[in-house]
Design an enzyme around this catalytic site. Structure first.
Site, PDB file in Angstrom:
ATOM      1  CB  CYS A   2     -33.771  30.526  -0.175  1.00 18.51           C
ATOM      2  SG  CYS A   2     -32.956  28.960  -0.324  1.00 18.51           S
ATOM      3  NE  ARG A  27     -34.370  35.749   2.790  1.00 18.26           N
ATOM      4  CZ  ARG A  27     -35.503  35.830   3.471  1.00 18.26           C
ATOM      5  NH1 ARG A  27     -35.878  36.988   3.968  1.00 18.26           N
ATOM      6  NH2 ARG A  27     -36.261  34.788   3.660  1.00 18.26           N
ATOM      7  CD1 TRP A  75     -27.201  29.956   3.057  1.00 15.07           C
ATOM      8  CD2 TRP A  75     -28.248  28.175   3.898  1.00 15.07           C
ATOM      9  NE1 TRP A  75     -26.567  29.606   4.226  1.00 15.07           N
ATOM     10  CE2 TRP A  75     -27.188  28.514   4.769  1.00 15.07           C
ATOM     11  CE3 TRP A  75     -29.039  27.089   4.230  1.00 15.07           C
ATOM     12  CZ2 TRP A  75     -26.903  27.817   5.924  1.00 15.07           C
ATOM     13  CZ3 TRP A  75     -28.754  26.390   5.386  1.00 15.07           C
ATOM     14  CH2 TRP A  75     -27.697  26.746   6.228  1.00 15.07           C
ATOM     15  CG  ASN A  99     -37.037  30.391   1.267  1.00 19.66           C
ATOM     16  OD1 ASN A  99     -36.347  29.517   1.791  1.00 19.66           O
ATOM     17  ND2 ASN A  99     -37.391  31.496   1.893  1.00 19.66           N
ATOM     18  N   GLY A 100     -37.399  26.955   0.962  1.00 26.11           N
ATOM     19  CA  GLY A 100     -38.034  26.033   1.906  1.00 26.11           C
ATOM     20  C   GLY A 100     -37.528  24.625   1.697  1.00 26.11           C
ATOM     21  CD  GLU A 474     -24.824  37.747  21.139  1.00 31.17           C
ATOM     22  OE1 GLU A 474     -25.215  36.563  21.159  1.00 31.17           O
ATOM     23  OE2 GLU A 474     -24.817  38.429  20.103  1.00 31.17           O
ATOM     24  CE  LYS A 478     -23.115  38.105  17.219  1.00 26.78           C
ATOM     25  NZ  LYS A 478     -24.547  38.150  17.306  1.00 26.78           N
ATOM     26  CD  GLU A 481     -22.730  35.319  14.249  1.00 22.16           C
ATOM     27  OE1 GLU A 481     -23.216  36.014  15.137  1.00 22.16           O
ATOM     28  OE2 GLU A 481     -23.415  34.805  13.352  1.00 22.16           O
ATOM     29  CG  HIS A 497     -15.178  22.945  38.146  1.00 20.26           C
ATOM     30  ND1 HIS A 497     -14.907  22.241  39.298  1.00 20.26           N
ATOM     31  CD2 HIS A 497     -15.693  24.144  38.554  1.00 20.26           C
ATOM     32  CE1 HIS A 497     -15.268  22.958  40.353  1.00 20.26           C
ATOM     33  NE2 HIS A 497     -15.743  24.126  39.920  1.00 20.26           N
ATOM     34  CE  LYS A 592     -30.142  39.509  10.492  1.00 19.40           C
ATOM     35  NZ  LYS A 592     -29.257  39.642  11.662  1.00 19.40           N
TER      36      LYS A 592
HETATM   37  C1  F6R Z   1     -26.088  35.318  15.512  1.00 17.81           C
HETATM   38  C2  F6R Z   1     -27.463  35.283  15.041  1.00 17.81           C
HETATM   39  C3  F6R Z   1     -28.215  34.018  15.220  1.00 17.81           C
HETATM   40  C4  F6R Z   1     -29.705  34.301  15.428  1.00 17.81           C
HETATM   41  C5  F6R Z   1     -30.506  32.991  15.431  1.00 17.81           C
HETATM   42  C6  F6R Z   1     -31.970  33.221  15.699  1.00 17.81           C
HETATM   43  O1  F6R Z   1     -25.514  36.570  15.284  1.00 17.81           O
HETATM   44  O2  F6R Z   1     -27.954  36.221  14.500  1.00 17.81           O
HETATM   45  O3  F6R Z   1     -27.703  33.256  16.277  1.00 17.81           O
HETATM   46  O4  F6R Z   1     -29.888  34.985  16.633  1.00 17.81           O
HETATM   47  O5  F6R Z   1     -30.347  32.354  14.184  1.00 17.81           O
HETATM   48  O6  F6R Z   1     -32.532  34.055  14.751  1.00 17.81           O
HETATM   49  P1  F6R Z   1     -33.856  34.854  15.047  1.00 17.81           P
HETATM   50  O7  F6R Z   1     -33.586  35.806  16.152  1.00 17.81           O
HETATM   51  O8  F6R Z   1     -34.201  35.532  13.756  1.00 17.81           O
HETATM   52  O9  F6R Z   1     -34.885  33.829  15.455  1.00 17.81           O
END
Ligand code: F6R
Length: 597
Positions: A2, A27, A75, A99-100, A474, A478, A481, A497, A592
């Site tokens: 949002c 976001r 969102w 937002n919230g 990681e 990536k 997602e 296993h 985001k």
């Molecule tokens: C993946 C990604 C998320 C964030 C997670 C935590 O690419 O960006 O997994 O790392 O949502 O977000 P922050 O770091 O803002 O607390």
């Protein structure tokens, strides 16, 4: 998650709001809307889907003259994405964006709105209806807003317009991010500075349960009790170009390639006048005095925390463990005698991490936040903050914030180790920055490898051991997602296993080999999957590499290998997503800044 923008001033609000909303697209959102005051009326347009739809319906804003105005990207949390549920929500007098998440909706409906019928499925509409009800009952908007703050539980950032008083707009904040931007003859509201930076770089921070009254020429801030607050504005050192893509097709690609610069900036920011790496004395004291560091984070930041714990243990001999915030919140382990909590969060707004912060602060424990966003909630609420200096990260998929987190954690570990640090970390970090630069210059080859090894496969595996395993987690996150290719990261030794049952002809497996004590073991795991038909793309460190390896990364200190081995995994995710024609910077269902728990 949002986005809110508001504008009050002499210009037409709609184009300003649309531009501000475009800066908040990163976001994550699924619908958008704006409300504009014009000639005694508040006109509203809301569209499902991309902001481009709203641009089109309003002809870039020119079809909606007038000011003030408020805008929103939504969102969905309460109620599916639809025009009806999109913000702004309105009554005959007020329009509002939110937002919230409101937590006590049933209580509020029962107490104040039992006779009211609702237009949407959102929790937001309750607030605008309460505002109307309170004002119908004789309250002024000022007292009605204070009344709302005292009754509503949950997180909310609000921008509000009043048809009967177009000379003011209101901003209200609790737990969700919101800033007020101060201009010359105009003022603004925004979820973050990026939404307003085109017009002003001077901002007022609002604390939880405060609200602000904005006119064209003034900003007044009040507590929930209506007491006036004197607050100095701050200036954000944000450059407009930081928020633009430039010649890059996607923010993600730009942000991957900014990583060497970010690491060099971190070295500079954390170097003292004697040329040594340093962190604030008070932070260092707390780190040295604690008997264990608990790192709390989500997603990519959690993966950086895993590496950070290894750094603290191996460079400084300090016990450290990483925890996923949403797990820790409900299942706290037995704590050590003198813990220090380190919150790692790019945005500094993540609700799951904040819930842990509130909990451990109540218990009286010390807290440090490592974040990219100065003044973010987690930063304000922790005793200490260390900044990432990565510049705005716009792409939903985190890249440069991950490497920045690891670089700052390395600085922190080396400062705790002091003279006993086995590495010249400053030098080693600059070597890592150079190696990343070299990797970036090879981007075309990653594009080819992405096509050859993953192509149109629907699943993929990452395998590695130790620090490589953390990078596998990681790399897999990536890949999944942004490309939606189901990808899992495994500790290479665990394959036999169970997971090896999934390996068949042409299954893509990406192996990372950069650790001296386990390289041969991982090599034998590679053989195991090759003999079952897997297509293996190996990322190895020079010195441990073999001729057939697809990507060889330059040598860096072993503890810093995640900084460099992650880079090809970011590119591979990017190019696989491109092959699949995905919306790379804004993957589906993701936001985001995850400001709901
Ligand atoms: C993946 C990604 C998320 C964030 C997670 C935590 O690419 O960006 O997994 O790392 O949502 O977000 P922050 O770091 O803002 O607390």
């Amino acid at each position: 998650m949002c986005g809110i923008v508001g504008y009050i001033g002499p210009d037409n609000a709609a184009p300003i709001l649309l531009n501000g909303l475009s800066k908040l697209e990163y976001r994550g959102y699924d619908s958008a809307g704006i409300a504009i005051y014009n000639n005694g009326k508040i006109e509203i347009v809301r569209e499902v889907g991309k902001l481009a739809n709203l641009y089109q319906t309003t002809d870039g804003g020119s079809a909606m003259p007038g000011a003030p105005g408020i805008g929103h990207t939504r969102w969905a949390t309460h109620g599916r994405p639809s025009e009806r549920n999109a913000h702004p929500h309105s009554t005959e007098r007020f329009s509002l964006v939110h937002n919230g998440i409101i937590e006590n909706t049933q209580y509020l409906k029962k107490k104040y709105l039992s006779k009211v019928s609702f237009d949407s499925e959102t929790d937001t509409e309750i607030i605008v209806r309460m505002l109307q009800t309170f004002c119908d009952g004789g309250e002024e908007p000022f007292t009605a807003i204070a009344h709302i703050i005292s009754e509503v539980e949950g997180s909310y950032a609000l921008a509000i317009m009043d048809r009967e008083h177009p000379e003011v707009i209101y901003a209200v904040k609790n737990k969700s991010p919101l800033l007020v931007g101060r201009g010359d003859g105009f003022n603004m509201i925004g979820s973050d500075a990026m939404a307003m930076i085109k017009h002003t770089n001077t901002f007022y921070e609002l604390m939880d349960r405060e609200f602000a009254v904005l006119t064209c020429d003034s900003v007044e801030i009040y507590t929930r009790y209506g007491k006036h607050v004197k607050r100095e504005p701050f200036t954000a050192d944000l450059d407009l170009t930081d928020t633009e893509k430039g010649t890059y097709p996607h923010y993600m690609l730009k942000e991957i390639e900014e990583q060497p610069v970010v690491i060099r900036r971190i070295i500079e920011e954390y170097t003292n006048e004697n040329g040594d790496l340093t962190i604030n004395d008070k932070i260092l004291k707390d780190l040295k005095e604690c008997d264990k560091v608990y790192m709390i984070a989500c997603g990519t930041s959690y993966h950086a925390a895993l590496v950070g714990c290894k750094m603290l243990e191996s460079l400084a001999g300090k016990s450290a463990s990483a925890y996923i915030s949403s797990e820790f919140e409900y299942d706290m382990p037995i704590l050590s005698q003198k813990p220090l909590f380190v919150f790692i969060s790019q945005s500094g707004e993540t609700a799951d991490s904040r819930a842990v912060m509130v909990n451990v602060k109540e218990k009286g424990y010390k807290t440090l936040t490592i974040t990219n966003v100065k003044g973010s909630t987690l930063s304000r609420e922790a005793e200490h903050t260390l900044l990432l200096y990565a510049g705005p990260e716009i792409s939903v998929a985190s890249t440069k914030a991950y490497t920045a987190q690891i670089a700052v954690l390395a600085v922190l570990a080396s400062c705790v180790a002091g003279k006993k640090c086995p590495l010249d970390l400053k030098y080693e970090l600059s070597v890592a920055a150079n190696v990343i630069e070299g990797l970036c210059s090879e981007r075309d080859s990653y594009k080819e490898l992405a096509r050859e090894y993953v192509g149109d496969s629907t699943r993929c595996f990452y395998i590695g051991r130790g620090l490589d395993y953390f990078v596998c987690l990681e790399g897999a996150l990536k890949m999944k997602e942004i490309s939606y290719v189901q990808t899992e990261g495994f500790a290479a030794g665990e394959l036999k296993h169970g997971t090896i049952a999934l390996i068949e002809k042409d299954t893509p497996v990406i192996a990372i080999v950069s650790q001296e004590n386990t390289d041969l073991h991982t090599r034998s795991n590679i053989e195991e999957v090759v003999s079952r038909g897997a297509k293996v793309l190996t990322i190895s460190r020079s010195g441990l590499s073999m001729k057939k390896d697809s990507i060889i990364v330059g040598d860096v200190a072993e503890i810093l290998t995640p900084l460099v081995t992650v880079v090809p995994t970011q590119y591979l995710a990017y190019y696989v997503a491109l092959l699949h024609d995905r919306d790379i910077d804004k993957p589906r269902n993701l936001a985001k800044s995850v400001t709901v728990g």
